[in-house]
Design a protein around this motif. Sequence first.
Motif, PDB file in Angstrom:
ATOM      1  N   THR A   3       0.755  -1.317   0.014  1.00  0.00           N
ATOM      2  CA  THR A   3       0.077   0.014   0.071  1.00  0.00           C
ATOM      3  C   THR A   3       0.757   1.171  -0.110  1.00  0.00           C
ATOM      4  O   THR A   3       0.531   2.112  -0.513  1.00  0.00           O
ATOM      5  N   LEU A   4       1.797   1.304   0.659  1.00  0.00           N
ATOM      6  CA  LEU A   4       2.894   2.195   0.906  1.00  0.00           C
ATOM      7  C   LEU A   4       3.287   2.548  -0.580  1.00  0.00           C
ATOM      8  O   LEU A   4       3.652   3.712  -1.269  1.00  0.00           O
ATOM      9  N   ILE A   5       4.235   1.555  -1.382  1.00  0.00           N
ATOM     10  CA  ILE A   5       4.641   1.731  -2.338  1.00  0.00           C
ATOM     11  C   ILE A   5       3.571   2.078  -3.925  1.00  0.00           C
ATOM     12  O   ILE A   5       3.665   2.995  -4.435  1.00  0.00           O
ATOM     13  N   GLY A   6       2.415   1.537  -3.373  1.00  0.00           N
ATOM     14  CA  GLY A   6       1.266   2.019  -4.454  1.00  0.00           C
ATOM     15  C   GLY A   6       0.987   3.268  -4.298  1.00  0.00           C
ATOM     16  O   GLY A   6       0.652   4.113  -5.248  1.00  0.00           O
ATOM     17  N   GLY A   7       0.967   4.052  -2.948  1.00  0.00           N
ATOM     18  CA  GLY A   7       0.442   5.126  -2.625  1.00  0.00           C
ATOM     19  C   GLY A   7       1.557   6.281  -3.112  1.00  0.00           C
ATOM     20  O   GLY A   7       1.245   7.273  -3.841  1.00  0.00           O
ATOM     21  N   GLY A   8       2.757   5.923  -2.818  1.00  0.00           N
ATOM     22  CA  GLY A   8       4.069   6.790  -3.360  1.00  0.00           C
ATOM     23  C   GLY A   8       4.166   6.896  -4.900  1.00  0.00           C
ATOM     24  O   GLY A   8       4.241   7.793  -5.518  1.00  0.00           O
ATOM     25  N   ALA A  10       1.497   6.589  -7.119  1.00  0.00           N
ATOM     26  CA  ALA A  10       0.434   7.367  -7.538  1.00  0.00           C
ATOM     27  C   ALA A  10       0.743   8.852  -7.584  1.00  0.00           C
ATOM     28  O   ALA A  10       0.405   9.469  -8.190  1.00  0.00           O
ATOM     29  N   ILE A  11       1.363   8.978  -6.419  1.00  0.00           N
ATOM     30  CA  ILE A  11       1.858  10.633  -6.110  1.00  0.00           C
ATOM     31  C   ILE A  11       2.991  10.970  -7.350  1.00  0.00           C
ATOM     32  O   ILE A  11       2.739  12.164  -7.638  1.00  0.00           O
ATOM     33  N   VAL A  12       3.817  10.118  -7.511  1.00  0.00           N
ATOM     34  CA  VAL A  12       4.885  10.255  -8.290  1.00  0.00           C
ATOM     35  C   VAL A  12       4.274  10.442  -9.694  1.00  0.00           C
ATOM     36  O   VAL A  12       4.504  11.264 -10.394  1.00  0.00           O
ATOM     37  N   ILE A  13       3.148   9.781 -10.261  1.00  0.00           N
ATOM     38  CA  ILE A  13       2.750   9.377 -11.535  1.00  0.00           C
ATOM     39  C   ILE A  13       1.833  11.077 -11.546  1.00  0.00           C
ATOM     40  O   ILE A  13       1.946  11.611 -12.813  1.00  0.00           O
ATOM     41  N   GLY A  14       1.195  11.382 -10.765  1.00  0.00           N
ATOM     42  CA  GLY A  14       0.284  12.534 -10.705  1.00  0.00           C
ATOM     43  C   GLY A  14       1.154  13.658 -10.595  1.00  0.00           C
ATOM     44  O   GLY A  14       0.803  14.614 -11.557  1.00  0.00           O
ATOM     45  N   GLY A  15       2.415  13.933 -10.061  1.00  0.00           N
ATOM     46  CA  GLY A  15       3.150  15.040 -10.288  1.00  0.00           C
ATOM     47  C   GLY A  15       3.953  15.029 -11.418  1.00  0.00           C
ATOM     48  O   GLY A  15       4.004  16.133 -12.147  1.00  0.00           O
ATOM     49  N   LEU A  16       4.384  13.897 -12.206  1.00  0.00           N
ATOM     50  CA  LEU A  16       4.745  13.959 -13.342  1.00  0.00           C
ATOM     51  C   LEU A  16       3.899  14.418 -14.495  1.00  0.00           C
ATOM     52  O   LEU A  16       4.253  14.993 -15.304  1.00  0.00           O
ATOM     53  N   TRP A  17       2.387  13.933 -14.472  1.00  0.00           N
ATOM     54  CA  TRP A  17       1.333  14.327 -15.210  1.00  0.00           C
ATOM     55  C   TRP A  17       0.949  15.719 -15.154  1.00  0.00           C
ATOM     56  O   TRP A  17       0.923  16.430 -15.984  1.00  0.00           O
ATOM     57  N   THR A  18       1.247  16.292 -14.033  1.00  0.00           N
ATOM     58  CA  THR A  18       1.077  17.788 -13.854  1.00  0.00           C
ATOM     59  C   THR A  18       2.252  18.592 -14.437  1.00  0.00           C
ATOM     60  O   THR A  18       1.784  19.747 -15.164  1.00  0.00           O
ATOM     61  N   ALA A  19       3.365  18.075 -14.307  1.00  0.00           N
ATOM     62  CA  ALA A  19       4.496  18.894 -14.835  1.00  0.00           C
ATOM     63  C   ALA A  19       4.319  18.889 -16.517  1.00  0.00           C
ATOM     64  O   ALA A  19       4.641  19.780 -17.140  1.00  0.00           O
ATOM     65  N   PHE A  20       4.088  17.422 -16.951  1.00  0.00           N
ATOM     66  CA  PHE A  20       3.998  17.529 -18.612  1.00  0.00           C
ATOM     67  C   PHE A  20       3.009  18.552 -18.986  1.00  0.00           C
ATOM     68  O   PHE A  20       2.982  19.138 -19.995  1.00  0.00           O
ATOM     69  N   VAL A  21       1.637  18.489 -18.525  1.00  0.00           N
ATOM     70  CA  VAL A  21       0.649  19.285 -18.606  1.00  0.00           C
ATOM     71  C   VAL A  21       1.034  20.753 -18.596  1.00  0.00           C
ATOM     72  O   VAL A  21       0.665  21.384 -19.499  1.00  0.00           O
ATOM     73  N   TYR A  22       1.856  21.166 -17.722  1.00  0.00           N
ATOM     74  CA  TYR A  22       2.009  22.611 -17.412  1.00  0.00           C
ATOM     75  C   TYR A  22       3.211  23.016 -18.617  1.00  0.00           C
ATOM     76  O   TYR A  22       3.152  24.039 -19.137  1.00  0.00           O
ATOM     77  N   PHE A  23       4.017  22.198 -18.837  1.00  0.00           N
ATOM     78  CA  PHE A  23       5.061  22.417 -19.779  1.00  0.00           C
ATOM     79  C   PHE A  23       5.061  22.429 -21.270  1.00  0.00           C
ATOM     80  O   PHE A  23       5.506  22.659 -22.145  1.00  0.00           O
ATOM     81  N   PHE A  24       4.051  21.495 -21.483  1.00  0.00           N
ATOM     82  CA  PHE A  24       3.566  20.992 -22.770  1.00  0.00           C
ATOM     83  C   PHE A  24       2.089  21.124 -23.140  1.00  0.00           C
ATOM     84  O   PHE A  24       1.306  20.229 -23.072  1.00  0.00           O
ATOM     85  N   PRO A  25       1.635  22.446 -22.876  1.00  0.00           N
ATOM     86  CA  PRO A  25       0.172  22.747 -23.133  1.00  0.00           C
ATOM     87  C   PRO A  25      -0.405  22.569 -24.609  1.00  0.00           C
ATOM     88  O   PRO A  25       0.390  22.448 -25.442  1.00  0.00           O
ATOM     89  N   THR A  26      -1.610  22.113 -24.549  1.00  0.00           N
ATOM     90  CA  THR A  26      -2.382  21.876 -25.801  1.00  0.00           C
ATOM     91  C   THR A  26      -2.551  23.327 -26.523  1.00  0.00           C
ATOM     92  O   THR A  26      -2.578  24.428 -25.898  1.00  0.00           O
ATOM     93  N   PRO A  27      -2.550  23.375 -28.017  1.00  0.00           N
ATOM     94  CA  PRO A  27      -2.634  24.493 -28.511  1.00  0.00           C
ATOM     95  C   PRO A  27      -3.627  25.453 -28.267  1.00  0.00           C
ATOM     96  O   PRO A  27      -3.587  26.827 -28.205  1.00  0.00           O
ATOM     97  N   GLU A  28      -4.690  24.802 -27.737  1.00  0.00           N
ATOM     98  CA  GLU A  28      -6.003  25.739 -27.481  1.00  0.00           C
ATOM     99  C   GLU A  28      -5.602  26.704 -26.057  1.00  0.00           C
ATOM    100  O   GLU A  28      -6.364  27.517 -25.680  1.00  0.00           O
ATOM    101  N   HIS A  29      -4.802  26.317 -25.207  1.00  0.00           N
ATOM    102  CA  HIS A  29      -4.313  26.772 -23.970  1.00  0.00           C
ATOM    103  C   HIS A  29      -3.157  27.825 -24.058  1.00  0.00           C
ATOM    104  O   HIS A  29      -2.904  28.122 -23.057  1.00  0.00           O
ATOM    105  N   LYS A  30      -2.397  27.839 -25.416  1.00  0.00           N
ATOM    106  CA  LYS A  30      -1.394  28.709 -25.371  1.00  0.00           C
ATOM    107  C   LYS A  30      -1.876  29.891 -25.665  1.00  0.00           C
ATOM    108  O   LYS A  30      -2.960  30.194 -26.257  1.00  0.00           O
TER     109      LYS A  30
END
Length: 69
Positions: A3-8, A10-30
Amino acid sequence: MLTLIGGGLAIVIGGLWTAFVYFFPTPEHKPNPPQKQIEADCGSVAIGGDVSGATITSGSSGDCPKPRP
């Protein structure tokens, strides 16, 4: 422990997804580039933007040279 490994993971994947969306926005959000100011001078014609659906401004100012006879 699993459970501890799975929770960690999930947090790492969520942070990576947030960083990806922030640095590579879709064209309609530029943000749009700033528009240039186009002016016509001495009876000429100026076109601002794309030719399709463009704004056409005809200019005539008082300081234009007079045509030769």
